[in-house]
Design an enzyme around this catalytic site. Structure first.
Site, PDB file in Angstrom:
ATOM      1  N   THR A  64       0.857  -1.185   0.000  1.00  0.00           N
ATOM      2  CA  THR A  64       0.000   0.000   0.000  1.00  0.00           C
ATOM      3  C   THR A  64       0.894   1.235   0.000  1.00  0.00           C
ATOM      4  O   THR A  64       2.097   1.153   0.252  1.00  0.00           O
ATOM      5  CB  THR A  64      -0.896   0.047   1.253  1.00  0.00           C
ATOM      6  OG1 THR A  64      -0.066   0.290   2.412  1.00  0.00           O
ATOM      7  CG2 THR A  64      -1.662  -1.250   1.452  1.00  0.00           C
ATOM      8  N   ILE A  75       2.701  -1.118   5.041  1.00  0.00           N
ATOM      9  CA  ILE A  75       2.058   0.164   5.335  1.00  0.00           C
ATOM     10  C   ILE A  75       3.144   1.213   5.528  1.00  0.00           C
ATOM     11  O   ILE A  75       4.165   0.956   6.173  1.00  0.00           O
ATOM     12  CB  ILE A  75       1.134   0.067   6.577  1.00  0.00           C
ATOM     13  CG1 ILE A  75       0.429   1.406   6.819  1.00  0.00           C
ATOM     14  CG2 ILE A  75       1.898  -0.406   7.814  1.00  0.00           C
ATOM     15  CD1 ILE A  75      -0.686   1.323   7.858  1.00  0.00           C
ATOM     16  N   ILE A  98       6.829  -2.316   7.518  1.00  0.00           N
ATOM     17  CA  ILE A  98       6.713  -0.867   7.626  1.00  0.00           C
ATOM     18  C   ILE A  98       7.523  -0.255   6.489  1.00  0.00           C
ATOM     19  O   ILE A  98       8.716  -0.526   6.356  1.00  0.00           O
ATOM     20  CB  ILE A  98       7.225  -0.355   8.993  1.00  0.00           C
ATOM     21  CG1 ILE A  98       6.530  -1.105  10.142  1.00  0.00           C
ATOM     22  CG2 ILE A  98       7.004   1.151   9.094  1.00  0.00           C
ATOM     23  CD1 ILE A  98       5.022  -0.999  10.164  1.00  0.00           C
ATOM     24  N   LYS A  99       6.864   0.562   5.682  1.00  0.00           N
ATOM     25  CA  LYS A  99       7.540   1.159   4.522  1.00  0.00           C
ATOM     26  C   LYS A  99       8.213   2.471   4.918  1.00  0.00           C
ATOM     27  O   LYS A  99       7.568   3.366   5.469  1.00  0.00           O
ATOM     28  CB  LYS A  99       6.548   1.420   3.385  1.00  0.00           C
ATOM     29  CG  LYS A  99       6.085   0.167   2.689  1.00  0.00           C
ATOM     30  CD  LYS A  99       5.076   0.467   1.598  1.00  0.00           C
ATOM     31  CE  LYS A  99       5.739   0.965   0.334  1.00  0.00           C
ATOM     32  NZ  LYS A  99       4.737   1.106  -0.768  1.00  0.00           N
ATOM     33  N   ILE A 100       9.494   2.557   4.618  1.00  0.00           N
ATOM     34  CA  ILE A 100      10.282   3.759   4.899  1.00  0.00           C
ATOM     35  C   ILE A 100      10.951   4.196   3.602  1.00  0.00           C
ATOM     36  O   ILE A 100      11.614   3.384   2.947  1.00  0.00           O
ATOM     37  CB  ILE A 100      11.347   3.485   5.978  1.00  0.00           C
ATOM     38  CG1 ILE A 100      10.686   3.082   7.302  1.00  0.00           C
ATOM     39  CG2 ILE A 100      12.246   4.711   6.177  1.00  0.00           C
ATOM     40  CD1 ILE A 100      11.668   2.710   8.404  1.00  0.00           C
TER      41      ILE A 100
END
Length: 372
Positions: free
Chosen positions: A44, A108, A139-141
């Site tokens: 996402t 996300i 976790i998207k960084i």
């Protein structure tokens, strides 16, 4: 209809869906894609959530409940998005269990407004991991300069990370270094390295879109001969870098301690130019231990007529380097293009987040109980 998706999976490519909405979850569509189209993960981003929440009425009940409680707009967005990610993660949990945590993942993203703030990004990553509370979350960084130390620290805390918005080979090498640094921190802290997973999202189609635009402006036959070559060449050279980094003694020591490789993930794989095959960013980037996250249209196109003929990356590095060199000789600066794309990528996600704030605020006001 072909068995292309099965063959793609058999080649070691994990098929992920680059989309999520409550309707896709509640209708059973996501479960169907997992069952029938070999989908083993979901990504996402702020643009995807902005589109999902602003269209249809799938979120009205939750928004109405939140409006009654008087939560802030940002709290509402976090509750809505983490609920979707949590539900999707539960649907994908059997895949996660069957692959030892490698797949069955839902990603996300941290608030894109924090892309240039290392400490705030780490804090946000910790909060998101806590809010979703599912082991199969990424976790998207973003891979900005400030994002690199945040990636290392987040991995070092034992949180699995999807590094996003990678466009350049130089930045990709820094991302892999940050990943290894994070694993070394986690090891020092006594964490179980086998439980930490990561992917590095290397963006594809946007590279062709920007470079082709510059090629078209030149207008020469020599220039036009290079159309549609940059993105695949760039990604193939990224895979070469991946092979090099994960062939080092530094990696070997971590692998011995139980660490998992950070897989390359091909992102932005929807073809924008109708002159090209609508599956080229899938078929031309088949390689072992990769992920390809696809918009639904690309997924279905690949299923329908994708030609999967084995590893498309091995043995391609010399040609890929020659293609990028030829583009550079035209006077098109690779460094300038990838820097622009990173800035635009962050800006696009930030704009989508701001649009999401506005539309959610309007919905909360519309659904709030009348006073009187």
């Amino acid at each position: 209809m072909t068995d292309a998706l099965k063959r793609l999976s058999d080649e070691g490519v994990a098929i992920w869906l680059d989309d999520l909405s409550r309707k896709r979850i509640t209708s059973g569509n996501l479960a169907e894609l997992i069952d029938q189209q070999h989908v083993v993960g979901v990504t996402t981003n702020p643009s995807i959530f902005q589109k999902a929440i602003s269209q249809g009425d799938g979120y009205d009940q939750q928004l109405a409940d939140l409006a009654v409680r008087g939560v802030t707009v940002e709290e509402a967005i976090r509750m809505i998005t983490t609920a979707d990610v949590r539900d999707a993660a539960d649907i994908l949990r059997p895949v996660y269990d069957n692959t030892g945590g490698k797949d069955g993942r839902v990603s996300i993203e941290v608030d894109p407004r924090l892309a240039h703030n290392t400490h705030a990004t780490v804090a946000e990553a910790k909060q998101l991991a806590w809010l979703v509370d599912r082991p199969n979350t990424f976790i998207k960084i973003p891979a900005t300069e400030a994002g690199l130390p945040a990636i290392a620290e987040t991995i070092g805390l034992g949180i699995s990370v999807n590094v996003t918005l990678i466009f350049s080979l130089e930045r990709y090498r820094k991302v892999m270094d940050a990943f290894l640094t994070g694993l070394e921190k986690a090891k020092e802290r006594g964490l179980d390295l086998s439980q930490i997973h990561s992917v590095a999202s290397f963006f594809v189609s946007r590279v062709d879109t920007e470079i082709d635009k510059r090629i078209d402006a030149l207008g020469t036959d020599e220039a036009k001969a290079q159309r549609g070559k940059a993105a695949v060449a760039n990604a193939r050279l990224a895979y070469q870098a991946y092979e090099e980094v994960f062939g080092t003694d530094r990696w070997a020591a971590l692998e011995k301690a139980g660490a998992n490789k950070q897989r390359p993930l091909w992102a932005s794989t929807g073809v924008k130019d109708k002159a090209y095959s609508d599956t080229m960013y899938v078929t031309d980037l088949v390689a072992p231990n990769t992920v390809n996250t696809m918009p639904e249209a690309t997924l279905l196109a690949t299923e329908d007529h994708g030609e999967i003929t084995g590893d498309a990356v091995a043995g391609s590095y010399e040609r890929a380097r020659a293609d990028l060199d030829a583009i550079e000789k035209l006077g098109i600066s690779y460094d300038e293009v990838v820097q622009l794309l990173e800035k635009e990528g962050v800006d696009k996600f930030e704009d989508a987040w701001n649009d999401l704030l506005k539309s959610t605020e309007a919905e909360l006001k519309r659904l709030a109980p009348s006073k009187g």
